[in-house]
Scaffold this motif. Structure first.
Motif, mmCIF file in Angstrom:
data_model
loop_
_atom_site.group_PDB
_atom_site.id
_atom_site.type_symbol
_atom_site.label_atom_id
_atom_site.label_comp_id
_atom_site.label_asym_id
_atom_site.label_seq_id
_atom_site.Cartn_x
_atom_site.Cartn_y
_atom_site.Cartn_z
ATOM 1 N N LEU A 164 12.411 15.549 18.630
ATOM 2 C CA LEU A 164 13.465 15.467 17.609
ATOM 3 C C LEU A 164 12.809 15.565 16.235
ATOM 4 N N PRO A 165 12.790 16.748 15.650
ATOM 5 C CA PRO A 165 12.149 16.916 14.334
ATOM 6 C C PRO A 165 12.798 16.010 13.294
ATOM 7 N N MET A 166 11.958 15.346 12.483
ATOM 8 C CA MET A 166 12.468 14.415 11.479
ATOM 9 C C MET A 166 12.249 14.894 10.055
ATOM 10 N N GLY A 167 11.703 16.086 9.896
ATOM 11 C CA GLY A 167 11.508 16.600 8.559
ATOM 12 C C GLY A 167 10.503 15.768 7.779
ATOM 13 N N SER A 168 10.693 15.686 6.487
ATOM 14 C CA SER A 168 9.774 14.950 5.616
ATOM 15 C C SER A 168 10.136 13.465 5.604
ATOM 16 N N LEU A 169 9.276 12.644 6.193
ATOM 17 C CA LEU A 169 9.513 11.203 6.165
ATOM 18 C C LEU A 169 9.415 10.676 4.739
ATOM 19 N N SER A 170 8.492 11.227 3.967
ATOM 20 C CA SER A 170 8.349 10.796 2.577
ATOM 21 C C SER A 170 9.648 11.035 1.804
ATOM 22 N N ALA A 171 10.200 12.234 1.927
ATOM 23 C CA ALA A 171 11.435 12.556 1.212
ATOM 24 C C ALA A 171 12.580 11.663 1.667
ATOM 25 N N LYS A 172 12.619 11.349 2.950
ATOM 26 C CA LYS A 172 13.683 10.494 3.465
ATOM 27 C C LYS A 172 13.586 9.088 2.882
ATOM 28 N N PHE A 173 12.398 8.501 2.918
ATOM 29 C CA PHE A 173 12.251 7.141 2.396
ATOM 30 C C PHE A 173 12.525 7.099 0.891
ATOM 31 N N ILE A 174 12.063 8.092 0.172
ATOM 32 C CA ILE A 174 12.325 8.137 -1.272
ATOM 33 C C ILE A 174 13.828 8.246 -1.528
ATOM 34 N N ALA A 175 14.502 9.079 -0.744
ATOM 35 C CA ALA A 175 15.954 9.222 -0.897
ATOM 36 C C ALA A 175 16.684 7.926 -0.600
ATOM 37 N N PHE A 176 16.103 7.105 0.272
ATOM 38 C CA PHE A 176 16.695 5.810 0.604
ATOM 39 C C PHE A 176 16.261 4.709 -0.359
ATOM 40 N N GLY A 177 15.537 5.078 -1.422
ATOM 41 C CA GLY A 177 15.224 4.113 -2.469
ATOM 42 C C GLY A 177 13.949 3.320 -2.275
ATOM 43 N N TRP A 178 13.021 3.847 -1.479
ATOM 44 C CA TRP A 178 11.759 3.157 -1.232
ATOM 45 C C TRP A 178 10.624 3.774 -2.052
ATOM 46 N N GLU A 179 9.604 2.964 -2.320
ATOM 47 C CA GLU A 179 8.317 3.459 -2.779
ATOM 48 C C GLU A 179 7.559 3.975 -1.565
ATOM 49 N N VAL A 180 6.819 5.056 -1.713
ATOM 50 C CA VAL A 180 6.079 5.629 -0.588
ATOM 51 C C VAL A 180 4.613 5.822 -0.969
ATOM 52 N N VAL A 181 3.732 5.347 -0.105
ATOM 53 C CA VAL A 181 2.291 5.562 -0.247
ATOM 54 C C VAL A 181 1.823 6.304 1.002
ATOM 55 N N GLU A 182 1.096 7.383 0.836
ATOM 56 C CA GLU A 182 0.571 8.144 1.971
ATOM 57 C C GLU A 182 -0.923 7.852 2.132
ATOM 58 N N ILE A 183 -1.341 7.653 3.380
ATOM 59 C CA ILE A 183 -2.761 7.517 3.703
ATOM 60 C C ILE A 183 -3.110 8.641 4.659
ATOM 61 N N PRO A 184 -3.623 9.769 4.142
ATOM 62 C CA PRO A 184 -3.923 10.916 5.005
ATOM 63 C C PRO A 184 -5.004 10.630 6.046
ATOM 64 N N GLN A 185 -5.959 9.760 5.703
ATOM 65 C CA GLN A 185 -7.057 9.429 6.616
ATOM 66 C C GLN A 185 -6.792 8.064 7.253
ATOM 67 N N GLY A 186 -5.818 8.034 8.138
ATOM 68 C CA GLY A 186 -5.377 6.767 8.718
ATOM 69 C C GLY A 186 -6.295 6.177 9.757
ATOM 70 N N ASN A 187 -7.422 6.842 10.041
ATOM 71 C CA ASN A 187 -8.422 6.290 10.946
ATOM 72 C C ASN A 187 -9.740 6.031 10.231
ATOM 73 N N ASN A 188 -9.660 5.885 8.924
ATOM 74 C CA ASN A 188 -10.828 5.587 8.101
ATOM 75 C C ASN A 188 -10.602 4.236 7.412
ATOM 76 N N ILE A 189 -11.474 3.290 7.721
ATOM 77 C CA ILE A 189 -11.303 1.917 7.225
ATOM 78 C C ILE A 189 -11.181 1.867 5.706
ATOM 79 N N GLU A 190 -12.083 2.538 5.006
ATOM 80 C CA GLU A 190 -12.077 2.475 3.551
ATOM 81 C C GLU A 190 -10.817 3.109 2.971
ATOM 82 N N ALA A 191 -10.366 4.224 3.560
ATOM 83 C CA ALA A 191 -9.148 4.873 3.091
ATOM 84 C C ALA A 191 -7.931 3.988 3.331
#
Length: 282
Positions: free
Chosen positions: A192-219
């Motif tokens: 079930l494609p969900m499109g852009s999760l970032s755009a959805k959360f922003i549209a729902f009034g949330w702040e969004v932070v992306e962590i592209p390297q989600g398997n890197n401790i320091e990131a």
């Protein structure tokens, strides 16, 4: 004193071994998502959360964590045990009859660290929001963290909760989405494609932070620190944590096949060869 990066990486490796041993011993469980979120939960409990000694269900004057995608219980149990909530040796009882460590976390056995039964997907954010609002009512300035699968967002209750959180300015919550692009039946874009999760959360009034390297401790620490800095400003905060299912075990990566399948004896040894003992097996 907070552990350094090497100590965190050593703990991460040991938690991976715990996960593999647990699911192998009973030939059941969910290693894929557990391995993908290992670095995140290690960083959360060892560095990011403000935790008190011991455990009580009220959780007053400390940060709280709620696991919504409860099928990744192996990583949750391992990190809890190795963070001092219960003996590491108890990990050997995973999924056994009368164990406190069932396939999905439960509260009726009183396992320290577990605040809500989870595994019926889509409910965790609602619970976390209730806890966050309770902290506001009690004048407790600590934060509430939650973790959700990206496939889990296909459940409608999430979006009711997401809408509610912004409407009532629940700005002391950080909801992290494990964006690995996979679920039990295949890639999320196929199921079930969900499109852009970032755009959805922003549209729902949330702040969004992306962590592209989600398997890197320091990131992870850097991204979550940024998320914490955005709390208290009238909006709930979402972290999109981009991980690899099965991370750390090469044959489990880049596939959904290990979402809910345990390795056999030979496969376990191959996985162990890639994750040497660091802190000692249980």
């Amino acid at each position: 004193m907070k552990p350094n990066t090497q100590q965190l990486n050593d703990l991460t490796t040991q938690v991976r071994r715990d996960i593999l041993r647990m699911v192998h011993a009973v030939n059941s469980g969910h290693p894929g998502g557990s391995l993908g979120c290992t670095e995140f939960l290690v960083a959360l409990y060892q560095v990011l959360m403000d935790r008190k000694e011991g455990f009580d269900m009220d959780g007053i004057n400390e940060d709280l964590f709620f696991l919504s995608n409860g099928h990744i219980s192996p990583v949750f149990y391992s990190v809890l045990a190795r963070s001092g909530y219960f003996p590491v040796a108890e990990l050997a009882t995973f999924r056994l009859i009368n164990s406190r460590l069932q396939g999905h976390p439960t509260t009726h056995e009183g396992l320290p660290g577990v605040r809500v039964a989870s595994g019926s997907l889509g409910q965790g954010l609602s619970v976390a929001l209730g806890a966050a609002q309770t902290k506001k009512l009690n004048g407790d300035n600590h934060l509430v963290y939650s973790l959700h699968g990206d496939g889990e967002l296909q459940e409608g209750q999430n979006w009711e909760a997401i809408m509610y959180a912004s409407a009532y300015k629940v700005d002391n919550i950080i909801a992290t989405i494990d964006v690995n692009g996979k679920q039990i039946d295949g890639p999320t874009d196929d199921v079930l494609p969900m499109g852009s999760l970032s755009a959805k959360f922003i549209a729902f009034g949330w702040e969004v932070v992306e962590i592209p390297q989600g398997n890197n401790i320091e990131a992870i620490i850097a991204g979550m620190t940024e998320a914490k800095a955005r709390t208290g400003k009238g909006k709930p905060v979402c972290v999109l944590l981009h991980t690899e299912m099965g991370n750390g075990v090469d044959y489990m990566m880049h596939t959904h096949a290990w979402h809910g399948k345990a390795p056999n004896d030979e496969q376990l040894e191959l996985a162990f060869a890639q994750n040497a003992i660091t802190l000692g097996d249980y």
